[in-house]
Scaffold this motif. Structure first.
Motif, PDB file in Angstrom:
ATOM      1  N   PRO A   1      48.492  34.506 -25.536  1.00 29.91           N
ATOM      2  CA  PRO A   1      47.825  36.095 -24.615  1.00 29.91           C
ATOM      3  C   PRO A   1      47.157  36.921 -25.441  1.00 29.91           C
ATOM      4  CG  PRO A   1      49.676  36.025 -24.759  1.00 29.91           C
ATOM      5  CD  PRO A   1      49.805  34.479 -25.336  1.00 29.91           C
ATOM      6  N   ASP A   2      45.669  37.675 -24.391  1.00 30.06           N
ATOM      7  CA  ASP A   2      44.612  38.605 -26.181  1.00 30.06           C
ATOM      8  C   ASP A   2      44.203  38.683 -24.728  1.00 30.06           C
ATOM      9  OD1 ASP A   2      43.192  39.466 -28.178  1.00 30.06           O
ATOM     10  OD2 ASP A   2      43.416  37.283 -29.061  1.00 30.06           O
ATOM     11  N   PHE A   3      43.012  39.426 -25.358  1.00 36.74           N
ATOM     12  CA  PHE A   3      41.659  39.627 -25.266  1.00 36.74           C
ATOM     13  C   PHE A   3      41.092  38.368 -24.333  1.00 36.74           C
ATOM     14  CE2 PHE A   3      42.260  43.545 -27.213  1.00 36.74           C
ATOM     15  CZ  PHE A   3      42.563  44.265 -25.832  1.00 36.74           C
ATOM     16  N   HIS A   4      40.786  38.022 -22.626  1.00 34.02           N
ATOM     17  CA  HIS A   4      40.505  37.119 -22.965  1.00 34.02           C
ATOM     18  C   HIS A   4      38.036  36.941 -22.381  1.00 34.02           C
ATOM     19  CE1 HIS A   4      39.747  32.707 -21.365  1.00 34.02           C
ATOM     20  NE2 HIS A   4      40.129  33.547 -20.173  1.00 34.02           N
ATOM     21  N   ALA A   5      37.702  35.811 -22.742  1.00 30.45           N
ATOM     22  CA  ALA A   5      35.676  36.502 -22.215  1.00 30.45           C
ATOM     23  C   ALA A   5      35.820  35.205 -21.046  1.00 30.45           C
ATOM     24  CB  ALA A   5      35.712  35.899 -23.589  1.00 30.45           C
ATOM     25  N   VAL A   6      35.008  35.460 -20.519  1.00 24.42           N
ATOM     26  CA  VAL A   6      34.595  34.706 -19.681  1.00 24.42           C
ATOM     27  C   VAL A   6      32.847  34.764 -19.163  1.00 24.42           C
ATOM     28  CG1 VAL A   6      36.784  34.603 -18.504  1.00 24.42           C
ATOM     29  CG2 VAL A   6      34.623  36.314 -17.648  1.00 24.42           C
ATOM     30  N   ALA A   7      32.715  34.182 -18.102  1.00 29.33           N
ATOM     31  CA  ALA A   7      30.747  34.629 -17.981  1.00 29.33           C
ATOM     32  C   ALA A   7      31.036  34.511 -16.552  1.00 29.33           C
ATOM     33  CB  ALA A   7      30.355  32.863 -18.038  1.00 29.33           C
ATOM     34  N   GLU A   8      30.377  35.466 -16.309  1.00 29.51           N
ATOM     35  CA  GLU A   8      29.122  35.286 -15.260  1.00 29.51           C
ATOM     36  C   GLU A   8      27.331  35.289 -15.046  1.00 29.51           C
ATOM     37  OE1 GLU A   8      30.890  39.315 -12.404  1.00 29.51           O
ATOM     38  OE2 GLU A   8      29.838  40.136 -14.479  1.00 29.51           O
ATOM     39  N   LEU A   9      27.587  34.340 -13.469  1.00 30.86           N
ATOM     40  CA  LEU A   9      26.558  34.475 -13.318  1.00 30.86           C
ATOM     41  C   LEU A   9      25.403  35.008 -11.927  1.00 30.86           C
ATOM     42  CD1 LEU A   9      26.930  30.456 -13.888  1.00 30.86           C
ATOM     43  CD2 LEU A   9      26.714  31.855 -15.555  1.00 30.86           C
ATOM     44  N   TRP A  10      24.547  35.340 -12.035  1.00 30.34           N
ATOM     45  CA  TRP A  10      23.625  35.725 -10.865  1.00 30.34           C
ATOM     46  C   TRP A  10      23.275  34.779  -9.707  1.00 30.34           C
ATOM     47  CZ3 TRP A  10      23.566  40.761  -9.055  1.00 30.34           C
ATOM     48  CH2 TRP A  10      22.346  41.135  -7.950  1.00 30.34           C
ATOM     49  N   LEU A  11      23.524  34.512  -8.513  1.00 32.91           N
ATOM     50  CA  LEU A  11      24.047  33.437  -7.621  1.00 32.91           C
ATOM     51  C   LEU A  11      23.808  34.084  -6.294  1.00 32.91           C
ATOM     52  CD1 LEU A  11      26.416  30.777  -9.202  1.00 32.91           C
ATOM     53  CD2 LEU A  11      23.519  31.043  -8.683  1.00 32.91           C
ATOM     54  N   GLU A  12      22.596  33.474  -5.475  1.00 31.24           N
ATOM     55  CA  GLU A  12      22.643  34.595  -4.014  1.00 31.24           C
ATOM     56  C   GLU A  12      23.067  35.827  -4.053  1.00 31.24           C
ATOM     57  OE1 GLU A  12      24.446  32.265  -0.897  1.00 31.24           O
ATOM     58  OE2 GLU A  12      23.248  30.661  -1.321  1.00 31.24           O
ATOM     59  N   GLY A  13      22.522  36.565  -5.116  1.00 39.47           N
ATOM     60  CA  GLY A  13      22.068  37.917  -4.881  1.00 39.47           C
ATOM     61  C   GLY A  13      23.443  38.970  -4.896  1.00 39.47           C
ATOM     62  N   ALA A  14      24.156  37.768  -6.466  1.00 39.43           N
ATOM     63  CA  ALA A  14      25.498  38.470  -6.877  1.00 39.43           C
ATOM     64  C   ALA A  14      25.844  38.621  -8.339  1.00 39.43           C
ATOM     65  CB  ALA A  14      26.632  38.659  -5.813  1.00 39.43           C
ATOM     66  N   TRP A  15      26.583  38.727  -9.187  1.00 41.71           N
ATOM     67  CA  TRP A  15      27.648  38.582 -10.424  1.00 41.71           C
ATOM     68  C   TRP A  15      28.483  37.397  -9.807  1.00 41.71           C
ATOM     69  CZ3 TRP A  15      24.334  38.025 -14.600  1.00 41.71           C
ATOM     70  CH2 TRP A  15      24.141  38.819 -14.894  1.00 41.71           C
ATOM     71  N   ARG A  16      28.735  36.424 -10.118  1.00 41.62           N
ATOM     72  CA  ARG A  16      29.970  35.288  -9.790  1.00 41.62           C
ATOM     73  C   ARG A  16      30.789  35.196 -11.475  1.00 41.62           C
ATOM     74  NH1 ARG A  16      29.326  35.457  -4.128  1.00 41.62           N
ATOM     75  NH2 ARG A  16      26.739  34.973  -4.072  1.00 41.62           N
ATOM     76  N   LEU A  17      32.001  35.381 -11.272  1.00 42.64           N
ATOM     77  CA  LEU A  17      32.558  34.806 -12.569  1.00 42.64           C
ATOM     78  C   LEU A  17      32.690  34.219 -12.660  1.00 42.64           C
ATOM     79  CD1 LEU A  17      35.410  37.993 -12.242  1.00 42.64           C
ATOM     80  CD2 LEU A  17      33.864  38.177 -14.020  1.00 42.64           C
TER      81      LEU A  17
END
Length: 260
Positions: free
Chosen positions: A197-213
């Motif tokens: 359990p901790d702070f988590h890191a992920v990505a967001e990719l810009w696809l079809e006009g929105a950020w996708r987690l």
């Protein structure tokens, strides 16, 4: 989805030290704050300001000898998982101006070093199809290993070592996506089921006009991630930055589903 978040940070401080904290869940259209309470020991009034891209809140404090902070929140998430492969491609020249910086290399995401690898391994893929293939590749080729990296580990080092923790997974996916012409940013987040359990890191990719987690570790999904902050890489999303020496006494992050 409703999540309950409970955080405690306890550090010894060497003298008086400025502290920059990024722990509050961001209030956004797809994640609403039902309850939100941050308490910080500080010798001066706290100073809050917007986070990068107006996501979340940066909070400045002045600690002396001891730093103690608690944060509790209940967040309602209104977001579904999206099949990345179904999303189309946007040519770089047509991207919104605010996404263009996330095409560029950064300190921990050396996207310019991955061009040859993408051309050899993912030839012909663009947009969502490429994003899905990159996410699968990172998940399949890295081993989640606590203690296998340091604060100096970059995406290129993770690519070579084939192991890391959540920030390494995020850095590598972000670097690969940028190399493939997809704007990508790093996200600090809360998520249930993260081990340890901790702070988590992920990505967001810009696809079809929105950020996708996207969580390449597989521990979280778009429907149960709570954004804290976004940025180019770990430099921008660290939960705590100290401008002096700090020694950990205790740190606890608990994230629980209240209902589905």
């Amino acid at each position: 989805m409703r999540l309950k978040i409970d955080v405690e940070l306890d550090y010894d401080i060497d003298g008086a030290t400025d502290m920059l904290l990024l722990v509050q869940a961001a209030a956004m259209a797809d994640q609403q704050l039902e309850y939100d309470n941050l308490l910080i020991s500080s010798n001066e009034p706290l100073r809050a300001m917007p986070g990068a891209d107006d996501v979340g809140v940066r909070c400045w404090a002045l600690a002396e000898n001891r730093f103690h902070a608690t944060y509790q929140a209940v967040v309602i998430i209104d977001r579904d998982d999206v099949a990345l492969a179904s999303l189309g491609d946007t040519a770089p020249r047509l991207l919104p101006p605010e996404t263009v910086p996330y095409l560029m290399p950064s300190r921990y995401c050396e996207s310019d070093q991955f061009q040859g690898f993408l051309e050899q391994t993912f030839a012909g893929l663009r947009g969502g199809a490429l994003a899905a293939a990159l996410t699968e590749w990172v998940g399949d080729h890295l081993t989640y290993t606590s203690g296998s990296s340091t604060g100096a580990t970059t995406a290129l080092m993770t690519f070579a070592n084939r192991q890391g923790v959540c920030r390494d997974y995020a850095h590598l996916l972000v670097a690969l996506a940028r190399a493939g012409g997809i704007p990508a940013r790093c996200v600090s987040a809360y998520a249930p089921g993260v081990e340890p359990p901790d702070f988590h890191a992920v990505a967001e990719l810009w696809l079809e006009g929105a950020w996708r987690l996207v969580d390449a570790t597989g521990m979280g999904s778009a429907r149960d991630l709570v954004r804290i902050a976004v940025g180019r890489d770990a430099t921008d999303i660290a939960f705590m930055t100290t401008f002096g020496a700090a020694t950990l006494n205790q740190q606890q992050i608990v994230v629980e589903r209240i209902d589905q």
